[in-house]
Design a protein around this motif. Structure first.
Motif, mmCIF file in Angstrom:
data_model
loop_
_atom_site.group_PDB
_atom_site.id
_atom_site.type_symbol
_atom_site.label_atom_id
_atom_site.label_comp_id
_atom_site.label_asym_id
_atom_site.label_seq_id
_atom_site.Cartn_x
_atom_site.Cartn_y
_atom_site.Cartn_z
ATOM 1 N N TYR A 114 0.815 -1.207 0.000
ATOM 2 C CA TYR A 114 0.000 0.000 0.000
ATOM 3 C C TYR A 114 0.854 1.265 0.000
ATOM 4 O O TYR A 114 0.511 2.250 -0.662
ATOM 5 N N SER A 115 1.998 1.226 0.712
ATOM 6 C CA SER A 115 2.832 2.428 0.814
ATOM 7 C C SER A 115 4.246 2.278 0.267
ATOM 8 O O SER A 115 4.941 3.273 0.090
ATOM 9 N N LYS A 122 -1.385 2.987 -2.876
ATOM 10 C CA LYS A 122 -2.057 4.204 -2.437
ATOM 11 C C LYS A 122 -2.195 5.240 -3.551
ATOM 12 O O LYS A 122 -3.084 6.086 -3.510
ATOM 13 N N GLY A 128 -6.181 0.952 -4.670
ATOM 14 C CA GLY A 128 -5.879 1.164 -3.256
ATOM 15 C C GLY A 128 -7.115 1.047 -2.388
ATOM 16 O O GLY A 128 -7.075 0.461 -1.300
ATOM 17 N N GLN A 180 -9.848 9.559 4.394
ATOM 18 C CA GLN A 180 -8.911 10.286 3.528
ATOM 19 C C GLN A 180 -9.357 11.711 3.251
ATOM 20 O O GLN A 180 -8.653 12.464 2.605
ATOM 21 N N ASP A 187 -1.803 14.152 0.315
ATOM 22 C CA ASP A 187 -1.688 13.063 -0.654
ATOM 23 C C ASP A 187 -1.268 13.585 -2.024
ATOM 24 O O ASP A 187 -0.427 12.982 -2.698
ATOM 25 N N ASP A 192 0.051 10.929 -4.660
ATOM 26 C CA ASP A 192 -0.939 9.882 -4.424
ATOM 27 C C ASP A 192 -2.317 10.384 -4.843
ATOM 28 O O ASP A 192 -2.674 11.541 -4.605
ATOM 29 N N THR A 194 -6.158 9.368 -4.168
ATOM 30 C CA THR A 194 -7.045 8.520 -3.387
ATOM 31 C C THR A 194 -8.471 8.588 -3.938
ATOM 32 O O THR A 194 -8.824 9.488 -4.700
#
Length: 286
Positions: A114-115, A122, A128, A180, A187, A192, A194
């Protein structure tokens, strides 16, 4: 251990993931007490904190994250401690069953992906979102059920086991974007993307409300048909405080987008987790 390392493990944050374990406990009929206790300890004091720490190490957040309003700077110690906790979890998991150990190993791999910069799920909004919802919901429900009842994976292919597992994922898929909603700027700075960014602030509220409605109807039907007590009505009653807070927060956010902040998000997490934990624990005891 450094204070920053302990903070980034975010052990109290495991409370927000406890409903999935308690749901598995509530639908269990042949509980192995020792396994139930070990599973709880492995998940909430080893695997979840390891995942939190590992992701924090690679995210290096400067603004608020789940469970930490002001995250301290991370160190290499956090990386090694998270791997140590994972290893301890696998060793104890092996003592429960080989299938349980393999499943928490897979969970650990997904949480790291995920990271981790080489994969970083992500940064993919749909992938994600699905990974978090499926593995923190359905997958964790199944591995908990397998360990608690000391049964094989194949034995979970029953409607009264699969259905609540699917419902737990539906609930998480709806609630996850809300976690989030205050991190859009942070992010975006890291590149990233989301699901909450894609939906927008108000869109995140709308999406969560629809998912919440669908999963609540599913839980009501399941509890009413599978439990000898009016469990569906008890569940709906427990959802009222969540609905009240969510609605008032939504109205505030419509007037001022800054209301979609860390404090309000954590308050929603606390209320929803508390109510779900209480009702699932009650059903498990009954």
């Amino acid at each position: 251990m450094k204070k920053s390392t302990l903070l980034h493990l975010r052990i109290p944050f495991s409370f927000f993931l406890l409903p999935v374990y308690l749901l598995a406990l509530a639908v269990s009929k042949d509980i192995d007490i020792q396994n139930a206790i070990l599973t709880f300890l492995v998940l909430h004091f080893l695997i979840y904190p390891a995942s939190n720490g590992y992701n924090s190490y690679f995210d290096k957040d400067e603004k608020s994250i789940g469970g930490l309003k002001r995250p301290p700077q991370v160190s290499k110690e956090l990386y090694w401690v998270s791997l140590l906790l994972d290893t301890l979890g696998l060793i104890i998991g092996w003592a429960i069953s080989l299938e349980f150990m393999l499943m928490i190993f897979i969970y650990g791999l997904i949480s790291k992906a995920y990271s981790h910069p080489s994969i970083r799920l992500k940064k993919y909004p749909i992938l994600g979102w699905l990974a978090a919802g499926i593995f923190q919901g359905y997958f964790t429900f199944l591995l908990s059920y397998i360990a608690i009842n000391d049964v094989s994976f194949v034995s979970t292919f029953q409607w009264n086991i699969q259905f609540p597992g699917i419902l737990s994922t539906l609930l998480l898929l709806g609630s996850y974007p809300m976690t989030q909603i205050y991190q859009h700027e942070e992010d975006a700075k890291r590149g990233d993307i989301t699901i909450s960014q894609k939906l927008g602030i108000l869109g995140t509220f709308h999406f969560t409300s629809i998912s919440f409605l669908i999963s609540s109807v599913g839980f009501f039907y399941f509890f009413q048909t599978e439990f000898p007590i009016p469990a569906g009505l008890i569940f709906l009653g427990a959802m009222i405080p969540i609905l009240i807070y969510f609605s008032t927060w939504y109205l505030r956010t419509r007037k001022d987008r800054n209301a979609a902040n860390f404090e309000s998000t954590m308050r929603l997490n606390l209320i929803s987790s508390l109510m779900l934990n209480v009702v699932f624990a009650y059903l498990a005891i009954s």
